[in-house]
Design a protein around this motif. Structure first.
Motif, PDB file in Angstrom:
ATOM      1  N   PRO A  44      29.470  12.809   1.735  1.00 51.61           N
ATOM      2  CA  PRO A  44      30.462  11.731   1.731  1.00 51.61           C
ATOM      3  C   PRO A  44      29.936  10.417   1.146  1.00 51.61           C
ATOM      4  O   PRO A  44      30.637   9.411   1.162  1.00 51.61           O
ATOM      5  CB  PRO A  44      30.798  11.564   3.220  1.00 51.61           C
ATOM      6  CG  PRO A  44      29.558  11.978   3.924  1.00 51.61           C
ATOM      7  CD  PRO A  44      28.961  13.075   3.075  1.00 51.61           C
ATOM      8  N   CYS A  45      28.695  10.438   0.657  1.00 49.03           N
ATOM      9  CA  CYS A  45      28.086   9.259   0.041  1.00 49.03           C
ATOM     10  C   CYS A  45      27.107   9.752  -1.021  1.00 49.03           C
ATOM     11  O   CYS A  45      26.967  10.956  -1.229  1.00 49.03           O
ATOM     12  CB  CYS A  45      27.380   8.402   1.098  1.00 49.03           C
ATOM     13  SG  CYS A  45      26.166   9.298   2.087  1.00 49.03           S
ATOM     14  N   THR A  76      31.134   7.514   8.006  1.00 50.31           N
ATOM     15  CA  THR A  76      30.456   8.177   6.891  1.00 50.31           C
ATOM     16  C   THR A  76      29.033   8.552   7.286  1.00 50.31           C
ATOM     17  O   THR A  76      28.547   9.620   6.932  1.00 50.31           O
ATOM     18  CB  THR A  76      30.458   7.275   5.637  1.00 50.31           C
ATOM     19  OG1 THR A  76      31.812   6.978   5.297  1.00 50.31           O
ATOM     20  CG2 THR A  76      29.778   7.952   4.463  1.00 50.31           C
TER      21      THR A  76
END
Length: 176
Positions: A44-45, A76
């Protein structure tokens, strides 16, 4: 029948033996962010942020502290840690997860599930994410091998040894 009789008639089919080395891949020198690059499209990053999240969390920092240090939202951070194989990010107990599971199966409304779980909206949505997404295969091994104390000790020993070798820019064992 002796070996001479068995070997009689056997001829060499090659004139030169092929030299084969030992196949190995050593990622110990690669930074964790580079090693996590293979998972970048499923995180997610960014891989660099994921590496920073893992390092901060492994050092004992809480979710909010990691979020502040890395510059990504706390949710996140939790999603990333789950995908990297950290088990300690599930915000709900087993009992609290039952209504969330019922919501995921279509047996409850989301509002009812959040109320029955006795958790916050964020906790329930994070639990739903964790319940519906498996950790990335192999990612935990990459993180553990990169962050293990043994790995740090091995790297420190290797660097200390390298400093003693000729051509390292420093004086060697002989002081030369």
């Amino acid at each position: 029948m002796g070996l001479a009789e068995i070997a009689d008639g056997i001829t060499t089919t090659t004139t030169q033996q092929r030299e084969r080395g030992v196949a190995s891949v050593d990622h110990t020198r690669a930074p964790l962010a580079d090693r996590l690059g293979t998972y970048a499209d499923r995180l997610p990053c960014t891989a660099a942020q994921a590496a920073a999240v893992a390092k901060q969390h492994a050092s004992g920092a809480g979710e909010q502290a990691v979020s502040d240090a890395v510059g990504v939202p706390p949710t996140t951070v939790a999603k990333c840690l789950h995908l990297l194989g950290f088990d300690d990010v599930m915000p709900l107990s087993e009992r609290q997860r039952e209504p969330v599971a019922a919501w995921l199966e279509g047996q409850r409304t989301r509002v009812d599930a959040v109320a029955a779980a006795d958790g916050t909206e964020r906790e329930c949505m994070l639990a739903a994410y964790i319940m519906t997404h498996d950790s990335l295969p192999g990612a935990a091994d990459v993180v553990v091998s990169a962050l293990s104390p043994q790995q740090d000790a091995m790297v420190a020993k290797r660097d200390a040894l390298a400093a003693t070798l000729p051509g390292s820019g420093e004086a060697g064992v002989d002081g030369v």
